[in-house]
Scaffold this motif. Structure first.
Motif, PDB file in Angstrom:
ATOM      1  N   GLN A 117     -22.529  51.584  85.479  1.00 51.43           N
ATOM      2  CA  GLN A 117     -22.160  50.117  85.361  1.00 51.43           C
ATOM      3  C   GLN A 117     -22.705  49.548  84.235  1.00 51.43           C
ATOM      4  O   GLN A 117     -21.894  48.836  83.496  1.00 51.43           O
ATOM      5  CB  GLN A 117     -22.421  49.390  86.475  1.00 51.43           C
ATOM      6  CG  GLN A 117     -21.446  49.717  87.829  1.00 51.43           C
ATOM      7  CD  GLN A 117     -21.916  49.104  89.187  1.00 51.43           C
ATOM      8  OE1 GLN A 117     -21.320  48.834  90.013  1.00 51.43           O
ATOM      9  NE2 GLN A 117     -23.023  48.463  89.020  1.00 51.43           N
ATOM     10  N   SER A 118     -23.964  49.493  83.892  1.00 52.49           N
ATOM     11  CA  SER A 118     -24.444  48.877  82.832  1.00 52.49           C
ATOM     12  C   SER A 118     -23.974  49.550  81.477  1.00 52.49           C
ATOM     13  O   SER A 118     -24.084  48.683  80.252  1.00 52.49           O
ATOM     14  CB  SER A 118     -26.026  48.976  83.007  1.00 52.49           C
ATOM     15  OG  SER A 118     -26.533  50.347  82.638  1.00 52.49           O
ATOM     16  N   ARG A 119     -23.625  50.705  81.229  1.00 51.65           N
ATOM     17  CA  ARG A 119     -23.272  51.102  80.318  1.00 51.65           C
ATOM     18  C   ARG A 119     -21.859  50.786  79.910  1.00 51.65           C
ATOM     19  O   ARG A 119     -21.330  50.939  78.585  1.00 51.65           O
ATOM     20  CB  ARG A 119     -23.560  52.895  80.174  1.00 51.65           C
ATOM     21  CG  ARG A 119     -24.874  53.107  80.108  1.00 51.65           C
ATOM     22  CD  ARG A 119     -25.412  53.247  78.808  1.00 51.65           C
ATOM     23  NE  ARG A 119     -26.913  53.569  78.871  1.00 51.65           N
ATOM     24  CZ  ARG A 119     -27.563  54.789  79.043  1.00 51.65           C
ATOM     25  NH1 ARG A 119     -26.794  55.639  79.283  1.00 51.65           N
ATOM     26  NH2 ARG A 119     -28.834  54.637  78.818  1.00 51.65           N
ATOM     27  N   ASP A 120     -21.107  50.272  80.598  1.00 49.51           N
ATOM     28  CA  ASP A 120     -19.678  49.922  80.488  1.00 49.51           C
ATOM     29  C   ASP A 120     -19.871  48.188  80.502  1.00 49.51           C
ATOM     30  O   ASP A 120     -19.706  47.735  81.230  1.00 49.51           O
ATOM     31  CB  ASP A 120     -18.680  50.461  81.509  1.00 49.51           C
ATOM     32  CG  ASP A 120     -17.398  50.016  81.285  1.00 49.51           C
ATOM     33  OD1 ASP A 120     -16.997  49.180  80.615  1.00 49.51           O
ATOM     34  OD2 ASP A 120     -16.482  50.581  82.067  1.00 49.51           O
ATOM     35  N   LYS A 121     -19.554  47.988  79.013  1.00 46.74           N
ATOM     36  CA  LYS A 121     -19.835  46.493  78.765  1.00 46.74           C
ATOM     37  C   LYS A 121     -18.745  45.673  79.439  1.00 46.74           C
ATOM     38  O   LYS A 121     -19.092  44.513  79.778  1.00 46.74           O
ATOM     39  CB  LYS A 121     -19.945  46.313  77.399  1.00 46.74           C
ATOM     40  CG  LYS A 121     -21.244  46.620  76.741  1.00 46.74           C
ATOM     41  CD  LYS A 121     -21.484  46.349  75.382  1.00 46.74           C
ATOM     42  CE  LYS A 121     -23.193  46.393  75.023  1.00 46.74           C
ATOM     43  NZ  LYS A 121     -23.668  47.541  75.497  1.00 46.74           N
TER      44      LYS A 121
ATOM     45  N   LYS B 153     -29.963  42.401  89.700  1.00 45.38           N
ATOM     46  CA  LYS B 153     -29.355  42.654  90.922  1.00 45.38           C
ATOM     47  C   LYS B 153     -28.123  42.585  91.036  1.00 45.38           C
ATOM     48  O   LYS B 153     -27.466  43.790  91.819  1.00 45.38           O
ATOM     49  CB  LYS B 153     -29.775  41.283  91.804  1.00 45.38           C
ATOM     50  CG  LYS B 153     -29.741  41.493  93.143  1.00 45.38           C
ATOM     51  CD  LYS B 153     -30.232  40.169  93.940  1.00 45.38           C
ATOM     52  CE  LYS B 153     -31.548  39.868  93.755  1.00 45.38           C
ATOM     53  NZ  LYS B 153     -31.835  38.922  94.789  1.00 45.38           N
ATOM     54  N   VAL B 154     -26.962  42.150  90.398  1.00 47.22           N
ATOM     55  CA  VAL B 154     -25.690  42.321  90.233  1.00 47.22           C
ATOM     56  C   VAL B 154     -25.241  43.885  89.774  1.00 47.22           C
ATOM     57  O   VAL B 154     -24.516  44.314  90.393  1.00 47.22           O
ATOM     58  CB  VAL B 154     -25.020  41.502  89.332  1.00 47.22           C
ATOM     59  CG1 VAL B 154     -23.453  41.823  89.043  1.00 47.22           C
ATOM     60  CG2 VAL B 154     -24.876  40.045  89.979  1.00 47.22           C
ATOM     61  N   LEU B 155     -26.011  44.632  88.828  1.00 47.03           N
ATOM     62  CA  LEU B 155     -25.832  45.726  88.809  1.00 47.03           C
ATOM     63  C   LEU B 155     -26.901  46.699  89.489  1.00 47.03           C
ATOM     64  O   LEU B 155     -26.459  47.926  89.375  1.00 47.03           O
ATOM     65  CB  LEU B 155     -26.040  46.080  87.064  1.00 47.03           C
ATOM     66  CG  LEU B 155     -25.386  45.184  86.049  1.00 47.03           C
ATOM     67  CD1 LEU B 155     -25.768  45.627  84.768  1.00 47.03           C
ATOM     68  CD2 LEU B 155     -23.884  45.552  86.283  1.00 47.03           C
ATOM     69  N   ASN B 156     -27.342  46.173  90.444  1.00 48.56           N
ATOM     70  CA  ASN B 156     -28.444  47.008  91.163  1.00 48.56           C
ATOM     71  C   ASN B 156     -29.482  47.816  90.489  1.00 48.56           C
ATOM     72  O   ASN B 156     -29.559  49.249  90.822  1.00 48.56           O
ATOM     73  CB  ASN B 156     -27.313  48.013  92.136  1.00 48.56           C
ATOM     74  CG  ASN B 156     -28.194  48.508  93.351  1.00 48.56           C
ATOM     75  OD1 ASN B 156     -28.952  47.844  93.785  1.00 48.56           O
ATOM     76  ND2 ASN B 156     -27.711  49.476  93.827  1.00 48.56           N
ATOM     77  N   LEU B 157     -29.736  47.227  89.467  1.00 48.12           N
ATOM     78  CA  LEU B 157     -30.779  48.186  88.889  1.00 48.12           C
ATOM     79  C   LEU B 157     -32.222  47.952  89.263  1.00 48.12           C
ATOM     80  O   LEU B 157     -32.700  46.457  89.135  1.00 48.12           O
ATOM     81  CB  LEU B 157     -30.597  47.847  87.337  1.00 48.12           C
ATOM     82  CG  LEU B 157     -29.697  48.391  86.629  1.00 48.12           C
ATOM     83  CD1 LEU B 157     -29.256  47.706  85.172  1.00 48.12           C
ATOM     84  CD2 LEU B 157     -29.537  49.734  86.258  1.00 48.12           C
TER      85      LEU B 157
ATOM     86  N   LEU C 273     -25.860  34.946  79.391  1.00 46.60           N
ATOM     87  CA  LEU C 273     -26.374  36.417  79.303  1.00 46.60           C
ATOM     88  C   LEU C 273     -25.701  37.308  78.182  1.00 46.60           C
ATOM     89  O   LEU C 273     -24.566  37.029  78.148  1.00 46.60           O
ATOM     90  CB  LEU C 273     -26.014  37.119  80.889  1.00 46.60           C
ATOM     91  CG  LEU C 273     -26.260  38.546  80.877  1.00 46.60           C
ATOM     92  CD1 LEU C 273     -27.747  38.828  80.861  1.00 46.60           C
ATOM     93  CD2 LEU C 273     -25.733  39.209  82.267  1.00 46.60           C
ATOM     94  N   LEU C 274     -26.387  38.094  77.330  1.00 48.57           N
ATOM     95  CA  LEU C 274     -25.738  38.952  76.219  1.00 48.57           C
ATOM     96  C   LEU C 274     -25.482  40.190  76.793  1.00 48.57           C
ATOM     97  O   LEU C 274     -24.181  40.758  77.014  1.00 48.57           O
ATOM     98  CB  LEU C 274     -26.731  39.108  75.344  1.00 48.57           C
ATOM     99  CG  LEU C 274     -26.888  37.785  74.248  1.00 48.57           C
ATOM    100  CD1 LEU C 274     -27.649  38.271  73.269  1.00 48.57           C
ATOM    101  CD2 LEU C 274     -25.319  37.256  73.670  1.00 48.57           C
ATOM    102  N   GLU C 275     -26.269  40.912  77.383  1.00 45.79           N
ATOM    103  CA  GLU C 275     -26.145  42.388  78.229  1.00 45.79           C
ATOM    104  C   GLU C 275     -27.399  42.675  79.034  1.00 45.79           C
ATOM    105  O   GLU C 275     -28.580  42.028  78.837  1.00 45.79           O
ATOM    106  CB  GLU C 275     -25.836  43.340  77.190  1.00 45.79           C
ATOM    107  CG  GLU C 275     -26.847  43.471  76.067  1.00 45.79           C
ATOM    108  CD  GLU C 275     -26.349  44.511  74.787  1.00 45.79           C
ATOM    109  OE1 GLU C 275     -25.522  44.474  74.537  1.00 45.79           O
ATOM    110  OE2 GLU C 275     -27.216  45.385  74.315  1.00 45.79           O
ATOM    111  N   VAL C 276     -27.319  43.704  79.656  1.00 48.19           N
ATOM    112  CA  VAL C 276     -28.249  44.327  80.491  1.00 48.19           C
ATOM    113  C   VAL C 276     -28.438  45.816  80.122  1.00 48.19           C
ATOM    114  O   VAL C 276     -27.474  46.567  80.055  1.00 48.19           O
ATOM    115  CB  VAL C 276     -27.978  44.327  81.972  1.00 48.19           C
ATOM    116  CG1 VAL C 276     -29.248  44.793  82.783  1.00 48.19           C
ATOM    117  CG2 VAL C 276     -27.761  42.753  82.298  1.00 48.19           C
ATOM    118  N   ASN C 277     -29.607  46.226  79.789  1.00 51.02           N
ATOM    119  CA  ASN C 277     -29.878  47.667  79.361  1.00 51.02           C
ATOM    120  C   ASN C 277     -30.536  48.387  80.485  1.00 51.02           C
ATOM    121  O   ASN C 277     -31.542  47.818  80.977  1.00 51.02           O
ATOM    122  CB  ASN C 277     -30.938  47.574  78.157  1.00 51.02           C
ATOM    123  CG  ASN C 277     -30.788  49.083  77.454  1.00 51.02           C
ATOM    124  OD1 ASN C 277     -31.151  49.958  78.192  1.00 51.02           O
ATOM    125  ND2 ASN C 277     -31.010  49.025  76.236  1.00 51.02           N
ATOM    126  N   SER C 278     -30.217  49.636  80.939  1.00 57.43           N
ATOM    127  CA  SER C 278     -30.641  50.257  82.011  1.00 57.43           C
ATOM    128  C   SER C 278     -31.713  51.296  81.514  1.00 57.43           C
ATOM    129  O   SER C 278     -32.577  51.656  82.583  1.00 57.43           O
ATOM    130  CB  SER C 278     -29.603  51.127  82.888  1.00 57.43           C
ATOM    131  OG  SER C 278     -28.981  51.835  81.643  1.00 57.43           O
TER     132      SER C 278
END
Length: 457
Positions: free
Chosen positions: A258-262, A400-404, A420-425
């Protein structure tokens, strides 16, 4: 009429023949047959009969204790799980002791490690023997934590730490070396696994993961995945396989994907009322001009859907330049996002490092002169920063939304408030550890210890 003894909603069961001194069972009159969580299930021939060898992790929320068991196979049945999935399960028959009573029951072996309780006691075991009081617990026997520790002390492994694997591609990267050092520093055994040298066996009875030369990987307590974008698909397949084997993975395959699919991540953020810069996505080149207008025109940002570390991110300073870049990407069937440019940020953003719903460190990144994007990998600089309560809540909610469980959350300050710009896993550790002086790697290892209820000696 003789009054039947009463069971509560959960009870302690003892399986002397299997060598299990105590296992907490949920009393489930809705299930016909009793079931037990088991791993490494194998059918073998013994004296001309089929027997089952299997392993049980009898204590909830931990895999630190393993009980090897064997029993005669009495049946194979198709069972529908609580999630609606039908699967074949092996059935054994064995004595169970509840309080002072001992009697034989049939037990199906469930190879999935997702059961809340390690044991379910079904109505075939209860019928004619007990009444059930759902409001009660442990009506037949109480076992304190101290007593449970005593029962399982002989079964505890002699090693003092956990066995952890770092699943990545390059053992020489700063982040990977720091994680290895932190795990060893806390007394754990940690090994580096190259994603591309691991392979898997998909089988309902005995799934496996093997590594270079045929070594079976079946002793890990936890996996720390740090998957580079080029191997996301294969890396996530391995993570799912480890998860199926009951190994705790610090970030799940679903969360990483999910995090990799912007685009998908942006849709999730919008659904959960997380504010991001105005973002557009379109397929047809005929919509390019309106797409540009929709995000308030140039200057604007154009992003590849699976870019990381600032790569695949372009600033288009005029509408004409934006139109040319967007149509060029579309002509080669490359998916992109178009995003408004936050001019007032002045080349700065904030990286928050989130572990288990807590911001453990944050830094401000400043873009190199002449650059629009603050990224340390492209010459940017970093310094510690005090974030606001609003920014802290935003970072935690995004992870939390991405469950990371572990995430690098990038935030930009705008006239409309934090965005929010982005989230990196798989966030890097070098920049933020150097900027803040915080031991992030140690925090990651402690998060695994907490999840597995590990207590250092």
């Amino acid at each position: 009429m003789t009054q039947l003894p009463t069971l509560g909603s959960e009870e302690w069961c003892v399986f002397d023949d299997l060598g299990i001194p105590a296992i907490k069972a949920r009393v489930d009159s809705g299930a016909k047959t009793s079931s037990m969580q088991a791993t490494n299930i194998k059918v073998v021939m013994k004296h001309g009969e089929e027997w089952v060898h299997f392993e049980v992790h009898p204590l909830q929320d931990t895999r630190s204790i393993t009980i090897p068991c064997e029993a005669k196979l009495v049946d194979r049945r198709y069972v529908k799980s609580s999630s609606g999935i039908t699967e074949e399960r092996l059935v054994i028959r064995t004595p169970v002791r509840l309080g002072e009573d001992t009697f034989e029951i049939e037990v199906t072996l469930a190879s999935r490690d997702t059961m809340e309780y390690r044991m379910l006691l079904g109505r075939e075991a209860l019928s004619g023997r007990y009444l059930v009081n759902p409001a009660a617990s442990f009506s037949q026997q109480e076992i304190s934590d101290a007593e449970l520790e005593g029962l399982y002390k002989p079964h505890r492994p002699s090693r003092s730490g956990l066995k952890i694997a770092l699943l990545a591609s390059n053992p020489q990267l700063y982040s990977n070396k720091r994680i290895m050092e932190a795990a060893q520093g806390r007394g754990h055994e940690i090994v580096f696994l190259n994603v591309e040298l691991a392979y898997m066996k998909l089988d309902a009875r005995s799934p496996e993961i093997r590594y270079r030369g045929g070594n079976i990987l079946n002793e890990f307590d936890a996996i720390i995945p740090r998957i580079k974008p080029a191997v996301t698909f294969y890396g996530c397949a391995l993570i799912r396989q480890f998860d199926n084997l009951g190994v705790y993975c610090l970030n799940s395959a679903e969360a990483i994907t999910q995090s990799r699919d912007k685009l998908f991540a942006s849709q999730l953020f919008s659904r959960h009322d997380i504010h991001i810069p105005i973002t557009g996505f379109a397929k047809s080149p005929n919509d390019t001009r309106d797409l540009i207008k929709m995000v308030n025109g140039a200057p604007l940002i154009i992003k590849l859907l699976e870019s990381t570390q600032g790569k695949g991110v372009v600033l288009a300073e005029t509408n004409k330049a934006a139109e040319s870049v967007i149509n060029a990407f579309k002509s080669v069937q490359t998916n992109i996002l178009v995003q408004e440019f936050i001019k007032e940020a002045n080349g700065q953003d904030i990286r928050c490092f989130v572990i288990n719903n807590k911001v453990v460190a944050s830094m401000q990144r400043q873009a190199e002169k002449g650059e629009f994007r603050a990224n340390i990998h492209q010459g940017g600089s970093a310094s510690p920063v005090k974030i606001t309560s609003e920014e802290r809540k935003l970072a935690i909610k995004a992870a939390k939304v991405l469950n990371l469980a572990v995430a690098g959350v990038d935030i930009i300050r705008s006239n409309k408030g934090p965005l929010l710009l982005e989230v990196n896993s798989s966030p890097g550790l070098e920049g933020i550890e150097n900027a803040t002086g915080k031991d992030i790697a140690d925090s990651m290892i402690r998060a695994i210890e907490k999840k597995l209820n590990y207590q250092p000696a």
